[in-house]
Design an enzyme around this catalytic site. Sequence first.
Site, PDB file in Angstrom:
ATOM      1  N   ASP A 274       0.824  -1.207   0.000  1.00  0.00           N
ATOM      2  CA  ASP A 274       0.000   0.000   0.000  1.00  0.00           C
ATOM      3  C   ASP A 274       0.855   1.253   0.000  1.00  0.00           C
ATOM      4  OD1 ASP A 274      -1.747  -2.249   1.324  1.00  0.00           O
ATOM      5  OD2 ASP A 274      -3.077  -0.759   0.426  1.00  0.00           O
TER       6      ASP A 274
HETATM    7  C1  LIG Z   1      -2.201  -4.444  -5.520  1.00  0.00           C
HETATM    8  S1  LIG Z   1      -2.927  -4.001  -4.058  1.00  0.00           S
HETATM    9  C2  LIG Z   1      -1.781  -4.193  -2.753  1.00  0.00           C
HETATM   10  C3  LIG Z   1      -2.384  -3.876  -1.480  1.00  0.00           C
HETATM   11  O1  LIG Z   1      -3.214  -2.758  -1.607  1.00  0.00           O
HETATM   12  C4  LIG Z   1      -3.161  -5.069  -0.911  1.00  0.00           C
HETATM   13  O2  LIG Z   1      -2.338  -6.145  -0.645  1.00  0.00           O
HETATM   14  C5  LIG Z   1      -3.833  -4.606   0.315  1.00  0.00           C
HETATM   15  O3  LIG Z   1      -3.232  -4.530   1.355  1.00  0.00           O
HETATM   16  C6  LIG Z   1      -5.213  -4.134   0.124  1.00  0.00           C
HETATM   17  O4  LIG Z   1      -5.802  -3.708   1.315  1.00  0.00           O
HETATM   18  P1  LIG Z   1      -7.338  -3.276   1.320  1.00  0.00           P
HETATM   19  O5  LIG Z   1      -7.587  -2.909   2.752  1.00  0.00           O
HETATM   20  O6  LIG Z   1      -8.116  -4.460   0.867  1.00  0.00           O
HETATM   21  O7  LIG Z   1      -7.460  -2.089   0.397  1.00  0.00           O
END
Ligand SMILES: CSC[C@@H](O)[C@@H](O)C(=O)COP(=O)(O)O
Length: 386
Positions: A274
Amino acid sequence: MAQLRPGRAAPEARVLPGRAAPPARGAMSLEALRYRRGSLRVLNQLLLPQRSCYQEIGGVRQGWEAIRAMQVRGAPAIAIVGCLSLAVELHGGAGLGQGKAGLETFIHDSLRYLVTARPTAVNMARAAEELGAFTSQEAQREEATAESLRESVIQWAEAMLEKDLRDNRSIGEHGARHLLQASPQDKVTVLTHCNTGSLATAGYGTALGVIRSLHALGCLEHVYCTETRPYNQGARLTAYELVYEHIPATLIADSMVSVAMKEKGVSAVVVGADRVVANGDTANKVGTYQLAIAAKHHGIPFYVAAPSTSCDLSLAEGAEIVIEERPSQELTDVNGARIAAPGIGVWNPAFDVTPHELITGGIITEMGVFRPEELREALTWAVKGE
Ligand SMILES: CSC[C@@H](O)[C@@H](O)C(=O)COP(=O)(O)O
């Protein structure tokens, strides 16, 4: 924080036929969103895998709400939906009546507002900064009109979709090549966490893109995907994508990762991100940190796969990243039914930070695979070379 602005009422969501059975090989890949000029529909990921339902996003407020409610999620997809929701609202004429200066203000306000939907993934913040700078630059051109400014901003947002898809394919290729070079075996077994596939991006995926590329090369032995408590992105979304693509895969609970590493011949761990900061520290879905510790213990290379749009060189180290805390119900309830003892306190951070020294395989970007300490220089060079 930008003020909530009235949006258009959400049109009825269209529910497509029932339970999603795995389609034949070669069928179209999953799409987190469907866009054509003036219309944006996002797949409501809260309903997967039981129902496949696209819902209309009429503008910025609905984009913000879909991101906040995690109907669409995943760092790149959040930014793309945010910017395209603005493009749709602009296409509908928003801000146009106020002249060029008024339209410019409207765009800047909308971008600031979209950034507030979720704090940890950097992609929306970076897109807002870049699109904001582009908007100011365009507006300053003497010959620019409100109409031309609107058109330029819409085109900018549309270009994001294409670029993310291209970047993910490059990530897949670089990552697959690196994993295979590092492995003594011809076929590798990969463990992954959370969802990083087509549903979290414009398509193909990041960590899941590496897995897709390995599979396409005939070099993937098996995938272990974690269920990813508390939100279950692994069980609901990654498992769905893997089944959809006919990729050999097994679901495990998060608490099984160490024993899987010990007993299941895991060659590498590959996760998404992220936010990757300047020293390589990486915020990703909660549980990533313990995966990296377990991988180190077992001598298994640990990779982060992320486009440069998920990198944030403005922060020196992971301690500076704001970690989103989500509502307690995500932990205490399953499908609306309470499973936790009433009265218990809850801590629900959605992400954790993996220190760069645990990222032993490397950081896989669209530009290549870098050791955490090489990332800053590689990205700086890429920007200079543009
Ligand atoms: C290619 S997306 C990578 C990350 O965003 C993913 O692994 C993640 O942590 C997503 O978290 P989320 O809370 O579902 O938005």
